[in-house]
Structure formats: structure tokens, C-alpha cells
Design a protein around this motif. Structure first.
Motif, PDB file in Angstrom:
ATOM      1  N   ASP A  74      47.746  39.646  42.968  1.00 42.00           N
ATOM      2  CA  ASP A  74      47.248  39.362  43.722  1.00 42.00           C
ATOM      3  C   ASP A  74      48.343  40.254  44.555  1.00 42.00           C
ATOM      4  N   GLN A  75      47.640  40.818  46.418  1.00 38.05           N
ATOM      5  CA  GLN A  75      48.459  41.251  47.513  1.00 38.05           C
ATOM      6  C   GLN A  75      47.426  41.515  48.287  1.00 38.05           C
ATOM      7  N   ASP A  76      48.404  41.288  49.667  1.00 34.88           N
ATOM      8  CA  ASP A  76      47.130  41.490  50.913  1.00 34.88           C
ATOM      9  C   ASP A  76      45.907  40.789  50.440  1.00 34.88           C
ATOM     10  N   ARG A  77      45.943  39.729  50.533  1.00 36.78           N
ATOM     11  CA  ARG A  77      44.452  38.940  50.120  1.00 36.78           C
ATOM     12  C   ARG A  77      43.439  39.703  49.710  1.00 36.78           C
ATOM     13  N   GLN A  78      44.299  40.665  47.940  1.00 32.45           N
ATOM     14  CA  GLN A  78      43.311  40.559  47.104  1.00 32.45           C
ATOM     15  C   GLN A  78      43.984  40.658  46.316  1.00 32.45           C
ATOM     16  N   ALA A  79      42.626  39.916  45.127  1.00 30.43           N
ATOM     17  CA  ALA A  79      43.036  39.860  43.400  1.00 30.43           C
ATOM     18  C   ALA A  79      42.800  41.375  42.536  1.00 30.43           C
ATOM     19  N   LEU A  80      43.095  41.928  42.181  1.00 24.69           N
ATOM     20  CA  LEU A  80      42.702  42.326  41.093  1.00 24.69           C
ATOM     21  C   LEU A  80      42.825  41.578  39.579  1.00 24.69           C
ATOM     22  N   VAL A  81      41.941  41.989  39.388  1.00 22.95           N
ATOM     23  CA  VAL A  81      41.562  41.379  38.336  1.00 22.95           C
ATOM     24  C   VAL A  81      40.893  42.124  37.017  1.00 22.95           C
ATOM     25  N   LEU A  82      41.208  42.565  35.525  1.00 23.98           N
ATOM     26  CA  LEU A  82      41.596  43.439  34.939  1.00 23.98           C
ATOM     27  C   LEU A  82      40.971  43.005  32.849  1.00 23.98           C
ATOM     28  N   VAL A  83      40.486  43.332  32.303  1.00 23.36           N
ATOM     29  CA  VAL A  83      39.970  43.435  31.410  1.00 23.36           C
ATOM     30  C   VAL A  83      39.931  43.828  30.549  1.00 23.36           C
ATOM     31  N   LEU A  84      40.756  43.984  29.740  1.00 20.27           N
ATOM     32  CA  LEU A  84      40.547  45.446  28.567  1.00 20.27           C
ATOM     33  C   LEU A  84      40.277  44.571  27.101  1.00 20.27           C
ATOM     34  N   SER A  85      39.205  45.560  26.335  1.00 16.15           N
ATOM     35  CA  SER A  85      38.847  45.203  25.249  1.00 16.15           C
ATOM     36  C   SER A  85      39.633  46.056  24.379  1.00 16.15           C
ATOM     37  N   HIS A  86      40.297  45.617  23.104  1.00 17.63           N
ATOM     38  CA  HIS A  86      40.845  46.445  22.291  1.00 17.63           C
ATOM     39  C   HIS A  86      40.641  47.139  21.432  1.00 17.63           C
ATOM     40  N   GLN A  87      39.612  48.170  21.510  1.00 13.09           N
ATOM     41  CA  GLN A  87      38.500  49.247  20.358  1.00 13.09           C
ATOM     42  C   GLN A  87      39.184  50.429  21.081  1.00 13.09           C
ATOM     43  N   SER A  88      40.219  50.739  19.332  1.00 12.54           N
ATOM     44  CA  SER A  88      40.314  51.872  19.237  1.00 12.54           C
ATOM     45  C   SER A  88      39.629  52.813  20.351  1.00 12.54           C
ATOM     46  N   GLY A  89      39.277  54.405  19.954  1.00 16.62           N
ATOM     47  CA  GLY A  89      38.474  54.908  20.439  1.00 16.62           C
ATOM     48  C   GLY A  89      36.778  54.871  19.912  1.00 16.62           C
ATOM     49  N   GLN A  90      36.890  54.089  21.680  1.00 17.85           N
ATOM     50  CA  GLN A  90      35.621  53.735  21.341  1.00 17.85           C
ATOM     51  C   GLN A  90      34.838  54.211  22.261  1.00 17.85           C
TER      52      GLN A  90
END
Length: 76
Positions: free
Chosen positions: A22-38
Motif C-alpha cells: 500500500d501507498q498513497d491511499r492505494q493498495a496493490l494486490v498481486l497474485v502469482l500462479s506458479h506454472q513454469s512455461g505456461q
């Protein structure tokens, strides 16, 4: 956040990672699916659904060696 996590689970990887910042009244949500070479998949419908969820300033998706990343920048 449910849409991001649901999309990562649908990728079928063995695990997912969730990152928050979070920063400056914003939130970053990041989701990573661990799929190599997809292979890249068309995400325009997913991004449209995510943007329609409300409070989304920006969102996106990309593929790297670690897997598939989906993210949203939320206005708090």
C-alpha cells in the motif's frame, strides 16, 4: 481479490502466491500462479470483469518464468 485468486487457482499450478502493498491511499494486490512455461492466455474478459468489480484504478496480467501474474491497483 477473489477474482485474482480464483484465476490463479484455475491455472492449475501446485501453489499460488499473494502479495500486498500500500501507498498513497492505494493498495496493490498481486497474485502469482506458479506454472513454469505456461503459454499466454487471452485475459481480456478477466480484466474487464476485474475492472467492473469497483475501486480498481488499474489492473493487468503477464507471464514470466515464475508463472502467471495478475494484479490490481485498488483505490482505498
Amino acid at each position: 481479490m477473489r477474482l485474482l485468486v480464483g484465476a490463479a487457482v484455475e491455472d492449475g499450478g501446485g501453489r499460488i502466491s499473494l502479495h500486498l502493498a500500500d501507498q498513497d491511499r492505494q493498495a496493490l494486490v498481486l497474485v502469482l500462479s506458479h506454472q513454469s512455461g505456461q503459454a499466454p492466455v487471452e485475459d481480456s474478459h478477466f480484466l474487464t470483469s476485474l475492472a467492473a468489480a469497483g475501486s480498481i484504478a488499474s489492473c493487468g496480467t503477464d507471464t514470466s518464468a515464475d508463472g502467471r501474474r495478475r494484479w490490481a491497483l485498488l483505490t482505498l
